[in-house]
Enzyme design. Sequence first.
Site, PDB file in Angstrom:
ATOM      1  N   HIS A   1     -27.403 -15.503  21.657  1.00 14.28           N
ATOM      2  CA  HIS A   1     -26.017 -15.342  21.192  1.00 14.28           C
ATOM      3  C   HIS A   1     -25.407 -16.616  20.593  1.00 14.28           C
ATOM      4  O   HIS A   1     -24.274 -16.985  20.909  1.00 14.28           O
ATOM      5  CB  HIS A   1     -25.132 -14.855  22.343  1.00 14.28           C
ATOM      6  CG  HIS A   1     -25.411 -13.445  22.793  1.00 14.28           C
ATOM      7  ND1 HIS A   1     -25.809 -12.444  21.935  1.00 14.28           N
ATOM      8  CD2 HIS A   1     -25.338 -12.861  24.029  1.00 14.28           C
ATOM      9  CE1 HIS A   1     -25.964 -11.323  22.620  1.00 14.28           C
ATOM     10  NE2 HIS A   1     -25.696 -11.548  23.888  1.00 14.28           N
TER      11      HIS A   1
ATOM     12  N   HIS B   1     -18.586  -8.666  21.876  1.00 17.66           N
ATOM     13  CA  HIS B   1     -19.356  -8.391  23.086  1.00 17.66           C
ATOM     14  C   HIS B   1     -18.462  -7.883  24.226  1.00 17.66           C
ATOM     15  O   HIS B   1     -18.502  -8.404  25.342  1.00 17.66           O
ATOM     16  CB  HIS B   1     -20.115  -9.664  23.495  1.00 17.66           C
ATOM     17  CG  HIS B   1     -21.389  -9.405  24.213  1.00 17.66           C
ATOM     18  ND1 HIS B   1     -21.427  -8.857  25.469  1.00 17.66           N
ATOM     19  CD2 HIS B   1     -22.669  -9.610  23.847  1.00 17.66           C
ATOM     20  CE1 HIS B   1     -22.683  -8.761  25.846  1.00 17.66           C
ATOM     21  NE2 HIS B   1     -23.467  -9.202  24.886  1.00 17.66           N
ATOM     22  N   SER B   2     -17.659  -6.859  23.936  1.00 21.43           N
ATOM     23  CA  SER B   2     -16.792  -6.294  24.981  1.00 21.43           C
ATOM     24  C   SER B   2     -17.574  -5.388  25.916  1.00 21.43           C
ATOM     25  O   SER B   2     -18.516  -4.714  25.505  1.00 21.43           O
ATOM     26  CB  SER B   2     -15.644  -5.519  24.346  1.00 21.43           C
ATOM     27  OG  SER B   2     -14.717  -6.433  23.819  1.00 21.43           O
ATOM     28  N   TYR B   3     -17.140  -5.390  27.169  1.00 22.73           N
ATOM     29  CA  TYR B   3     -17.753  -4.562  28.207  1.00 22.73           C
ATOM     30  C   TYR B   3     -16.750  -3.453  28.557  1.00 22.73           C
ATOM     31  O   TYR B   3     -15.724  -3.713  29.179  1.00 22.73           O
ATOM     32  CB  TYR B   3     -18.004  -5.387  29.471  1.00 22.73           C
ATOM     33  CG  TYR B   3     -19.147  -6.368  29.420  1.00 22.73           C
ATOM     34  CD1 TYR B   3     -19.124  -7.485  28.581  1.00 22.73           C
ATOM     35  CD2 TYR B   3     -20.258  -6.210  30.247  1.00 22.73           C
ATOM     36  CE1 TYR B   3     -20.165  -8.402  28.567  1.00 22.73           C
ATOM     37  CE2 TYR B   3     -21.311  -7.126  30.248  1.00 22.73           C
ATOM     38  CZ  TYR B   3     -21.255  -8.215  29.407  1.00 22.73           C
ATOM     39  OH  TYR B   3     -22.284  -9.124  29.403  1.00 22.73           O
TER      40      TYR B   3
ATOM     41  N   GLN C   1     -26.187  -2.366  19.291  1.00 24.05           N
ATOM     42  CA  GLN C   1     -26.869  -2.852  20.487  1.00 24.05           C
ATOM     43  C   GLN C   1     -26.109  -2.305  21.690  1.00 24.05           C
ATOM     44  O   GLN C   1     -24.907  -2.539  21.829  1.00 24.05           O
ATOM     45  CB  GLN C   1     -26.876  -4.388  20.490  1.00 24.05           C
ATOM     46  CG  GLN C   1     -27.492  -5.027  21.722  1.00 24.05           C
ATOM     47  CD  GLN C   1     -29.023  -5.008  21.726  1.00 24.05           C
ATOM     48  OE1 GLN C   1     -29.655  -4.751  20.692  1.00 24.05           O
ATOM     49  NE2 GLN C   1     -29.621  -5.251  22.869  1.00 24.05           N
TER      50      GLN C   1
ATOM     51  N   GLU D   1     -22.316  -3.094  20.854  1.00 25.68           N
ATOM     52  CA  GLU D   1     -22.268  -4.229  19.931  1.00 25.68           C
ATOM     53  C   GLU D   1     -22.749  -3.796  18.549  1.00 25.68           C
ATOM     54  O   GLU D   1     -23.944  -3.631  18.323  1.00 25.68           O
ATOM     55  CB  GLU D   1     -23.143  -5.363  20.472  1.00 25.68           C
ATOM     56  CG  GLU D   1     -22.816  -5.742  21.902  1.00 25.68           C
ATOM     57  CD  GLU D   1     -23.982  -6.437  22.596  1.00 25.68           C
ATOM     58  OE1 GLU D   1     -24.625  -7.312  21.993  1.00 25.68           O
ATOM     59  OE2 GLU D   1     -24.270  -6.086  23.753  1.00 25.68           O
TER      60      GLU D   1
HETATM   61  C1  BGC Z   1     -28.095  -8.650  25.265  1.00 23.63           C
HETATM   62  C2  BGC Z   1     -28.560  -8.758  26.703  1.00 23.63           C
HETATM   63  C3  BGC Z   1     -27.823  -9.897  27.360  1.00 23.63           C
HETATM   64  C4  BGC Z   1     -26.349  -9.612  27.277  1.00 23.63           C
HETATM   65  C5  BGC Z   1     -25.485 -10.663  27.903  1.00 23.63           C
HETATM   66  C6  BGC Z   1     -26.635  -8.398  25.262  1.00 23.63           C
HETATM   67  O1  BGC Z   1     -26.171  -8.364  23.951  1.00 23.63           O
HETATM   68  O2  BGC Z   1     -28.762  -7.641  24.565  1.00 23.63           O
HETATM   69  O3  BGC Z   1     -29.956  -8.925  26.778  1.00 23.63           O
HETATM   70  O4  BGC Z   1     -28.224 -10.048  28.698  1.00 23.63           O
HETATM   71  O5  BGC Z   1     -25.980  -9.450  25.933  1.00 23.63           O
HETATM   72  O6  BGC Z   1     -25.679 -11.900  27.337  1.00 23.63           O
END
Ligand code: BGC
Length: 356
Positions: free
Chosen positions: A113, A187-189, A292, A320
Site C-alpha cells: 500500500h 481503504h474503508s472498512y 479488491q 477497494e
Molecule cells: C489487502 C490485504 C491487507 C489489507 C490491510 C488489503 O487491501 O488486500 O492483504 O492485509 O489491505 O492492509
Amino acid sequence: MSPQLESKTFGVSPKGDEITLFSLFIKDQIKVSVMNYGATWTHLLLPDRNGKMEDTVLGFDDLEGYLQKDYQDNYCYIGSTVGRVAGRLSGNQFTIDDKTYHLPPNQGETHLHGGIEGWDKKIWAAAPFETDNSVGITFYYKSPDGEENYPGTVEVWVTYTLDITGKLEISYRAISDKKTVINPTNHSYFNLSGDFSQSIEAHEFFVDTDHYLPINENSLPTGEVAHVAGTPFDFRTPKPISEQIHKKDEQLKLAGGIDHCFALKESETCATLFHPGTGRKLTLSTTAPGLQVYTSNYLNQSFAGKGGVKFDRRAAICLETQHFPDAANQPEFPSTLLLPGEVFQSRTVFAFSVEK
Ligand code: BGC
C-alpha cells in the site's frame, strides 16, 4: 434537502499540524466525515429502517486513535487513501524502460500500500467546496520524485462529493512529470450493522462479474483471470458472506478469507452490500477495472477503535475499487502506467438506501 458542510479540529499531527475533520451531510439521511491526514474517510452515518443513524465504517474517535502504535503496527489502513500503488508488487519492484525500481518493504519483507510513509500518512491540502446541489472536499498532495523509490513527481487530487440525492463520489486525478505507475484506492472498512463488535458474515454481498484473480502464497495475483462458477467467489446473485466464506477452498485458505480482486465488467452497479438486520444497503459503481474485496481477515483485536471496540476478524469488509494488484508486473492486466502529459482519472460512487 441540500447537503451541508461543516468542519472541526480532529487533533494535532506528530509534526504539529492541525488536522481538520470535514463533514458532508444531509440531516437524517447521511453524514460522511473525512480528514486531511491521509485524506481518510473516518465516518459514515446512515439510518437503519427505523431511522436510527449509526456509524457504518471502522475508525477512531479522534486523530490520536489513528496515530496509536498498536494500530500503525497492524497495517490496516482504515479509511485511508492508499497510494501510490495499492496492494503488493511482486519482488517489491517494477520496471519501466529497462530501469527497475526497488521499493522499500514496510510490512515484514513486503512493500504494501505505497510503502513506509504512503499517502495514508501524508497531510493533504484541503479545499472544501459547495455547489447548488453538492458539497465536497478536494484533497491535494504533491508526491516528490523518488518518494518511496517511485519515479516522477506526482500531483494527486482526491475529491469527496456528496450530492443532493445522498450519493457519495470519490474521484481521483493524478499527473506525473516522468513515466511512473499509479493505482490509488480508498481503504474503508464497512459494517452496515452499525455494531463493530458484530461480524459482517450476515451481510449479503453481490458482485456483478464472472471473473476474479486467484492469488499465490504471497497474496499476489497469479496472473490467471479465473471464472467464479463453482467457487466461493461466485456472488453473481446476492449471498450471505457466511454462505461462501466457510467453504473448503484453497484460495480462501491462502488468504484466511476473501482477499481477492474481482475483474469488473462495464456495468451500472458493480457490487452491493446489504445488512438484513438493519436494512442498510450500499450500492457501488466505479470506472475502475477491479474491486479488491478484503473481509478483514487480519484484524485481531490488537487495538481499540471507535467507542473502545477492539475490531476483530471479519468486523468489516473493504471494497477497494482500483486497478488489478501487481498490474505493474503483469503485462496482461490493464496498465497502471502513467505518462507525462496524461491524466490518471478514476471515479467511484457509493449510493445508500434502506430496504424493508
Ligand atoms: C489487502 C490485504 C491487507 C489489507 C490491510 C488489503 O487491501 O488486500 O492483504 O492485509 O489491505 O492492509
